[in-house]
Enzyme design. Sequence first.
Site, PDB file in Angstrom:
ATOM      1  N   LYS A  37       0.859  -1.192   0.000  1.00 22.30           N
ATOM      2  CA  LYS A  37       0.000   0.000   0.000  1.00 22.30           C
ATOM      3  C   LYS A  37       0.895   1.242   0.000  1.00 22.30           C
ATOM      4  O   LYS A  37       1.766   1.396   0.865  1.00 22.30           O
ATOM      5  CB  LYS A  37      -0.889  -0.045   1.243  1.00 22.30           C
ATOM      6  CG  LYS A  37      -2.189   0.694   1.106  1.00 22.30           C
ATOM      7  CD  LYS A  37      -3.093   0.361   2.289  1.00 22.30           C
ATOM      8  CE  LYS A  37      -4.379   1.150   2.265  1.00 22.30           C
ATOM      9  NZ  LYS A  37      -5.154   0.960   3.477  1.00 22.30           N
TER      10      LYS A  37
HETATM   11  O1  G3P Z   1      -7.874   1.822   5.269  1.00 15.71           O
HETATM   12  C1  G3P Z   1      -8.129   3.058   4.720  1.00 15.71           C
HETATM   13  C2  G3P Z   1      -9.484   3.634   5.012  1.00 15.71           C
HETATM   14  O2  G3P Z   1     -10.468   2.673   4.866  1.00 15.71           O
HETATM   15  C3  G3P Z   1      -9.592   4.408   6.319  1.00 15.71           C
HETATM   16  O3  G3P Z   1     -10.896   4.619   6.729  1.00 15.71           O
HETATM   17  O4  G3P Z   1     -12.491   5.198   8.507  1.00 15.71           O
HETATM   18  O5  G3P Z   1     -10.101   5.885   8.753  1.00 15.71           O
HETATM   19  O6  G3P Z   1     -11.557   7.009   7.091  1.00 15.71           O
HETATM   20  P1  G3P Z   1     -11.284   5.746   7.823  1.00 15.71           P
END
Ligand code: G3P
Length: 216
Positions: free
Chosen positions: A87
Amino acid sequence: MKFFIDTANLAQIKEANDLGILDGVTTNPSLMAKEGIKGEEAILKHYKTICELVDGDISAEVLSTDFAGMVDEGKKLAAIHPNIVVKVPMIKEGVKALKWFTDNGIKTNCTLVFSAGQAILAAKAGATYVSPFIGRIDDSGWDGLELISQMRQIYSIQGFKTEILAASIRNPNHIIKCAEQGADVCTCPLDSILGLLKHPLTDIGLAKFLEDAKKM
Ligand code: G3P
C-alpha cells in the site's frame, strides 16, 4: 464486487472470514497501532498471521515517503507472502514507487485517493488497486460516492485495469451504493458488513416461522 475487511484486528478478521464471503484484508498504520502492533518484527509477523488466516489479497502499507525507502519497505513486505499487496500513498514519490512495483511484478494499492486526477495517475502507474476514501470525503462535505462513479466512468472509457477499492466505508448503505456505482472492491469495517444482514421484517418473519413450526 469483492469484500475486504478494513482492520488489523484478528478476531474481527476471523469473524468476517467465517462468513465465507471475505476476499481480502486492508490495513493502515492507524489500524495497526490500534491493535498495539509495534516495531518492525511485530509488524511483519502480524501481516504474516493475517495472510495465514485469509486466502486473499492483504494490503500492507509502507511508512516511508521517499522512493528508495518505499521500494525497500515494499520488497520486504512483498516477501512475507504472495498475497501481500504493498500500500503506497498518493504522493509524487509514491507514483514513482507504484510504477517500480508494477514493473517488478509486485501488487500495489494506492491509498489516500480523494480526486479523479489522483485516480488517473494511480492507474497510469499500473496500481493493482486504488483506494478512494469515500467516508472522509463525505466528512468534508463533498460526495464520496460521486467520486466512485466518476472513477468507474473514466476507468471504463480508458480501459484502465486498476481495480477501484472503495475505502473509508462508514455504513452498510455505503457498501450498497459502491456496488451500484461499479466499485470492484469495498473494504469495510466489520460492523458495516454485518449491518447488511439486518432487516426487522427478517427477524419478525423468522420468529413467526419458528412459532408456527411448533404446530407442524
Ligand atoms: O484503510 C483506509 C481507510 O479505509 C480508512 O478509513 O475510517 O479511517 O476514514 P477511515
